[in-house]
Every structure is written in structure tokens, then in C-alpha cells.
Motif scaffolding. Structure first.
Motif, mmCIF file in Angstrom:
data_model
loop_
_atom_site.group_PDB
_atom_site.id
_atom_site.type_symbol
_atom_site.label_atom_id
_atom_site.label_comp_id
_atom_site.label_asym_id
_atom_site.label_seq_id
_atom_site.Cartn_x
_atom_site.Cartn_y
_atom_site.Cartn_z
ATOM 1 N N GLY A 88 0.789 -1.215 0.000
ATOM 2 C CA GLY A 88 0.000 0.000 0.000
ATOM 3 C C GLY A 88 0.823 1.267 0.000
ATOM 4 N N LEU A 89 1.889 1.303 0.796
ATOM 5 C CA LEU A 89 2.733 2.498 0.843
ATOM 6 C C LEU A 89 3.409 2.742 -0.505
ATOM 7 N N ALA A 90 3.885 1.662 -1.125
ATOM 8 C CA ALA A 90 4.476 1.804 -2.459
ATOM 9 C C ALA A 90 3.402 2.183 -3.469
ATOM 10 N N GLY A 91 2.194 1.622 -3.296
ATOM 11 C CA GLY A 91 1.087 1.940 -4.190
ATOM 12 C C GLY A 91 0.660 3.384 -4.086
ATOM 13 N N LEU A 92 0.724 3.943 -2.887
ATOM 14 C CA LEU A 92 0.378 5.350 -2.703
ATOM 15 C C LEU A 92 1.310 6.244 -3.519
ATOM 16 N N MET A 93 2.611 5.946 -3.457
ATOM 17 C CA MET A 93 3.571 6.720 -4.246
ATOM 18 C C MET A 93 3.358 6.509 -5.740
ATOM 19 N N GLY A 94 3.086 5.268 -6.132
ATOM 20 C CA GLY A 94 2.811 4.998 -7.533
ATOM 21 C C GLY A 94 1.577 5.732 -8.023
ATOM 22 N N GLY A 95 0.549 5.838 -7.148
ATOM 23 C CA GLY A 95 -0.662 6.560 -7.515
ATOM 24 C C GLY A 95 -0.410 8.030 -7.773
ATOM 25 N N VAL A 96 0.486 8.632 -6.994
ATOM 26 C CA VAL A 96 0.846 10.041 -7.195
ATOM 27 C C VAL A 96 1.487 10.225 -8.565
ATOM 28 N N PHE A 97 2.442 9.357 -8.904
ATOM 29 C CA PHE A 97 3.119 9.462 -10.194
ATOM 30 C C PHE A 97 2.148 9.222 -11.348
ATOM 31 N N TRP A 147 5.980 -4.407 -6.775
ATOM 32 C CA TRP A 147 4.662 -4.682 -7.321
ATOM 33 C C TRP A 147 3.631 -3.687 -6.809
ATOM 34 N N GLY A 148 3.797 -3.214 -5.580
ATOM 35 C CA GLY A 148 2.893 -2.209 -5.057
ATOM 36 C C GLY A 148 2.977 -0.903 -5.836
ATOM 37 N N PHE A 149 4.193 -0.471 -6.147
ATOM 38 C CA PHE A 149 4.365 0.758 -6.926
ATOM 39 C C PHE A 149 3.743 0.593 -8.307
ATOM 40 N N LEU A 150 3.973 -0.544 -8.946
ATOM 41 C CA LEU A 150 3.420 -0.785 -10.283
ATOM 42 C C LEU A 150 1.895 -0.760 -10.258
ATOM 43 N N GLY A 151 1.312 -1.433 -9.252
ATOM 44 C CA GLY A 151 -0.144 -1.429 -9.141
ATOM 45 C C GLY A 151 -0.686 -0.045 -8.853
ATOM 46 N N GLY A 152 -0.002 0.712 -7.985
ATOM 47 C CA GLY A 152 -0.436 2.074 -7.676
ATOM 48 C C GLY A 152 -0.316 2.995 -8.872
ATOM 49 N N PHE A 153 0.732 2.824 -9.664
ATOM 50 C CA PHE A 153 0.920 3.647 -10.862
ATOM 51 C C PHE A 153 -0.242 3.447 -11.836
ATOM 52 N N SER A 154 -0.629 2.188 -12.073
ATOM 53 C CA SER A 154 -1.751 1.920 -12.969
ATOM 54 C C SER A 154 -3.042 2.476 -12.387
ATOM 55 N N SER A 155 -3.163 2.433 -11.062
ATOM 56 C CA SER A 155 -4.347 2.973 -10.393
ATOM 57 C C SER A 155 -4.479 4.473 -10.633
ATOM 58 N N GLY A 156 -3.415 5.222 -10.374
ATOM 59 C CA GLY A 156 -3.459 6.672 -10.558
ATOM 60 C C GLY A 156 -3.565 7.074 -12.010
ATOM 61 N N LEU A 157 -2.907 6.344 -12.892
ATOM 62 C CA LEU A 157 -2.892 6.693 -14.312
ATOM 63 C C LEU A 157 -4.263 6.545 -14.952
ATOM 64 N N ILE A 194 -5.480 6.673 -2.516
ATOM 65 C CA ILE A 194 -5.276 7.959 -1.836
ATOM 66 C C ILE A 194 -4.304 8.850 -2.602
ATOM 67 N N GLY A 195 -3.192 8.274 -3.058
ATOM 68 C CA GLY A 195 -2.202 9.061 -3.793
ATOM 69 C C GLY A 195 -2.778 9.664 -5.054
#
Length: 275
Positions: A88-97, A147-157, A194-195
Motif C-alpha cells: 500500500g505504501l508503495a502503491g500510494l507513491m505509484g498513484g501520485v506518479f 509490485w505495489g508501486f506498479l499497481g499504484g501507478f496503474s491505479s493513478g494513471l 489515496i495518492g
């Protein structure tokens, strides 16, 4: 479009994605984004603005829906807490990007990418067989962060929760039992969304042509209608996930995803089909 019809479409969409979120561990963005995009463009909104509002509002709905579902899964012991926090923490950062890039990318490109990922997800759902895994997963912190960052990036994008990406990753690659993969994915979505939400609010503050009742790119009217039905339906979906086979809903959801994917990619327009 009459306000009553507009609201009924949003309420029905929220109910469907809420149930699917609780049952399958997905955020429902693949359904909410195109429905909102269609409604906004029919009402005369600029496609670039309409798509960003759809992404942002979808994520805002996904947050409380996923939180509701995650609490239900956690009470049933289906959330692995430490991996969920790392993911989740990595996903939050990925979501911002991801949201930052989406806020500056033309709608035509984002729509095509959205369609490709929706098509991939539908085919994955139809062709995948989740293995029965009983042993406790043993993965490095770095793998969860990646994997969290990758999932968060797709989420935010793309305004999706990321569960369609995260559930197969957790089950097939990181060797989570399927119910723990769904539960942990739902918890991950809470962080990842959230990100993206915060970024879309910030980048949309000075945007022009936004629909009424918008906070940045988040439309509060659409949020209220979608969340009003998705949150309670997520709880029903959680109960169903632990009692019923999900095969039938998976097929229905995959078929709907294929249609949405082709629509968002413009395939029907290229073929001159009135669909």
C-alpha cells in the motif's frame, strides 16, 4: 440528459461495482470510468476534462468502497497485514506518479491505454485458473514494494483500484492463497487510491470546463451517487465471496470488460459499428 436518468445510471453502476469489489477484490474503475466518461461527454464536456474527472471520481469512490471491503476481509482473516502495508505504501507513491502523468496526457492516448488494460484484464480473468495454495507466502520486502508501486501507478494513471492487476500478481507470482490475495488486494487499493485522489484534486484546482460541484478533478455529485450504492453492496459482495463460487460473475464481468475495452479503444468507430 434528464437528471433522474443521470442519477439512476450512476446509482446502478455503483451497486454493480460495489458487489464486484467485495466478491472479486477489484476496485470497479473499469466500469465507473467509461460510464462517467459517456455521461459527461453526452452532456457536452470536453473529452480531456471528462476523462480526468472520470478517473479522479472513480478513485474517490473506490477508496471508501475498498475500505468497507477490506474491513470485511480483515475480520475474516483474509488480509495479510504487513504485506498489505508494504504494498500500500508503495502503491500510494505509484498513484501520485500515475495521476500526475494522467493529468497532462491527452484523452485519446489514455482512453486507448485504458482499453488495452481492460481487454488484458478480461482475457486474464477468462483464461486464468487460480491455484490452490496452502503454505504461507515468503517474499522479500523489495518485491512487495516493486509490485505495489506498479499497481499504484496503474491505479493513478487510469482511475482504477488496481485489484485486477494485484489479485493475479499476489496469487500467481507471490503465491498468496486466493482468498488472502483478494483480501490483501482490497486493503492495497485503500492506500493506492489515496495518492491518485490527492494528485487529481491538486492538478485540477485551476482546470477550466469542470462540471458543477467539482473539487479539482473530483466531481462530488457523481461521487455521492456512485458511493451511495457501492459501499453497502461491497459488504454483500464480501459475504458472497466466502459462500458462493465466483465463476458466473467473473464471466459476466469479463464480457462487459471486453465491450468496454473495444469501446474505449475506438474499435467500433473504426469498423463503423453503432455499438
Amino acid at each position: 440528459m434528464e437528471l433522474v436518468i443521470y442519477l439512476l445510471i450512476l446509482l446502478s453502476t455503483g451497486a454493480f461495482v460495489g458487489f464486484a469489489s467485495g466478491l472479486l477484490g477489484i476496485g470497479g474503475g473499469f466500469i465507473m470510468v467509461p460510464v462517467q466518461f459517456f455521461l459527461l461527454t453526452v452532456m457536452g464536456a470536453d473529452p480531456d476534462t471528462a476523462l480526468r474527472v472520470s478517473f479522479a471520481t472513480s478513485l474517490t469512490v473506490i477508496l471508501p468502497t475498498a475500505l468497507s471491503g477490506a474491513l470485511g476481509h480483515w475480520r475474516r482473516g483474509a488480509v495479510m497485514v504487513v504485506p498489505a502495508i508494504l504494498l500500500g505504501l508503495a502503491g500510494l507513491m505509484g498513484g501520485v506518479f500515475g495521476a500526475g502523468i494522467s493529468s497532462n496526457t491527452p484523452a485519446a492516448i489514455l482512453s486507448f491505454i485504458f482499453g488495452l488494460l481492460a481487454l488484458f484484464s478480461a482475457l486474464w480473468m477468462l483464461g486464468s485458473r487460480y491455484p490452490e495454495i496452502k503454505e504461507k507466502p515468503s517474499n522479500s520486502k523489495e518485491s512487495y514494494l516493486f509490485w505495489g508501486f506498479l499497481g499504484g501507478f496503474s491505479s493513478g494513471l487510469l482511475g482504477i483500484g488496481g485489484g485486477v492487476v494485484m489479485v493475479p500478481i499476489l496469487n500467481l507470482l507471490l503465491r498468496f492463497p486466493i482468498h488472502k490475495a483478494i483480501g490483501t488486494s482490497t486493503a492495497f487499493i485503500v492506500f493506492a487510491s489515496i495518492g491518485g485522489i490527492l494528485t487529481y484534486i491538486f492538478t485540477g484546482m485551476n482546470a477550466t470546463g469542470l462540471p458543477s460541484y467539482s473539487l479539482g478533478y473530483v466531481n462530488l455529485l457523481q461521487f455521492a451517487a456512485l458511493a451511495g450504492t457501492s459501499i453497502p453492496m461491497a459488504r454483500i459482495g464480501v459475504k458472497a465471496a466466502h459462500r458462493l463460487p465466483d465463476k458466473e460473475l467473473k464471466y459476466i464481468f469479463a464480457a462487459l470488460l471486453i465491450y468496454i475495452a473495444l469501446k474505449m479503444m475506438g474499435v467500433f468507430e473504426w469498423l463503423n459499428l453503432p455499438l
